[in-house]
Design an enzyme around this catalytic site. Structure first.
Site, PDB file in Angstrom:
ATOM      1  N   LYS A  97     -31.690 -26.008  33.987  1.00  0.00           N
ATOM      2  CA  LYS A  97     -31.387 -24.666  33.481  1.00  0.00           C
ATOM      3  C   LYS A  97     -32.446 -24.202  32.482  1.00  0.00           C
ATOM      4  CE  LYS A  97     -27.290 -25.930  31.907  1.00  0.00           C
ATOM      5  NZ  LYS A  97     -27.055 -27.316  32.354  1.00  0.00           N
TER       6      LYS A  97
ATOM      7  N   ARG B 149     -19.056 -23.135  28.781  1.00  0.00           N
ATOM      8  CA  ARG B 149     -18.842 -24.467  29.326  1.00  0.00           C
ATOM      9  C   ARG B 149     -17.370 -24.824  29.396  1.00  0.00           C
ATOM     10  NH1 ARG B 149     -24.178 -26.759  27.623  1.00  0.00           N
ATOM     11  NH2 ARG B 149     -24.401 -28.791  28.563  1.00  0.00           N
TER      12      ARG B 149
ATOM     13  N   ARG C 136     -36.390 -37.856  30.910  1.00  0.00           N
ATOM     14  CA  ARG C 136     -36.591 -36.886  29.831  1.00  0.00           C
ATOM     15  C   ARG C 136     -36.373 -37.558  28.469  1.00  0.00           C
ATOM     16  NH1 ARG C 136     -32.732 -31.665  30.046  1.00  0.00           N
ATOM     17  NH2 ARG C 136     -31.167 -32.997  29.114  1.00  0.00           N
TER      18      ARG C 136
ATOM     19  N   ARG D 168     -34.100 -36.857  22.290  1.00  0.00           N
ATOM     20  CA  ARG D 168     -32.664 -36.544  22.252  1.00  0.00           C
ATOM     21  C   ARG D 168     -31.848 -37.828  22.405  1.00  0.00           C
ATOM     22  NH1 ARG D 168     -31.293 -31.482  26.141  1.00  0.00           N
ATOM     23  NH2 ARG D 168     -29.247 -32.479  25.917  1.00  0.00           N
TER      24      ARG D 168
ATOM     25  N   ARG E  11     -21.259 -37.025  29.427  1.00  0.00           N
ATOM     26  CA  ARG E  11     -21.531 -35.588  29.598  1.00  0.00           C
ATOM     27  C   ARG E  11     -21.079 -35.121  30.975  1.00  0.00           C
ATOM     28  NH1 ARG E  11     -27.470 -36.188  27.803  1.00  0.00           N
ATOM     29  NH2 ARG E  11     -27.903 -34.114  28.636  1.00  0.00           N
TER      30      ARG E  11
END
Ligand SMILES: Nc1ncnc2c1ncn2[C@@H]1O[C@H](COP(=O)(O)OP(=O)(O)O)[C@@H](O)[C@H]1O
Length: 190
Positions: free
Chosen positions: A14, A89, A128, A134, A146
């Site tokens: 996204k 969400r 990533r 992160r 998640r």
């Protein structure tokens, strides 16, 4: 005014696509994940409140997230349209967004989902995590959490937007440019 909700599981791309679409369509890009991370980095009250949830891969409570999003929209009232990335969400967030936009005589024009297989996405996120810094990208258990949050709380939004005839889906596997093309084909017809 066009207001697009970019929808998709964690890692679906996204944020990457939003960077292209905001330029192409002159939209204000609001990424709730980015706004939370900015606040965490700067150690604001909002950042401190959100950090525990985010680091665990849990959603931040609706009350906090909805207020933050509304404040960001209100900072950009002269915008030609918004690209919502990571919001809504939950059903409560979707309802709040509709009600809030309505007070301005605006509405969600369309929701576009980037679709991809879970196993590919988990690999992408772990990759990533090697460079993003992160915490929520580095631990497979937190990543799986998640996905549980997504399946339980976010997936029901697909029906919410289908019932309003606002739901579109595109294949999220391919080169970045190919996927931008697919998204643009949907937006150009709105
Ligand atoms: N709309 C939201 N409601 C609640 N929590 C959110 C929302 N958007 C972002 N967050 C929090 O920020 C984290 C990172 O969001 P984001 O950068 O969009 O990540 P992802 O790669 O998981 O899609 C989420 O796991 C969640 O804790």
């Amino acid at each position: 005014m066009i207001n697009i909700v970019l929808f998709g599981k964690p890692g679906a791309g996204k944020g990457t696509q939003a960077e292209f679409l905001k330029e192409k369509y002159n939209l204000t890009h609001l990424s709730t994940g980015d706004i939370f991370r900015y606040n965490m980095k700067n150690d604001t009250a909002l950042g401190r409140e959100a950090k525990g949830y985010i680091d665990n891969g849990d959603l931040v409570p609706d009350s906090v997230t909805i207020k933050m999003l509304q404040d960001e929209v209100d900072k950009n009232l002269d915008s030609k349209g918004f690209l919502f990335d990571g919001f809504p969400r939950t059903l409560a967030q979707a309802d709040a967004l509709d009600a809030f936009l309505k007070t301005k005589n605006w509405e969600v024009t369309a929701t576009i989902a980037l679709e991809a297989d879970d196993n590919i996405l988990v690999q992408r996120i772990l990759e990533r995590g090697k460079t993003s810094g992160r915490i929520d990208d580095q631990d497979e258990e937190k990543i799986r959490n998640r996905y549980e949050e997504y399946n339980e709380k976010t997936a029901p939004l697909m029906n919410y937007y289908k019932e309003q005839n606002k739901f579109h889906a595109v294949n999220g596997i391919g080169s970045i440019a190919e996927i931008t093309e697919r998204l643009s084909a949907v937006i150009d017809k709105l």
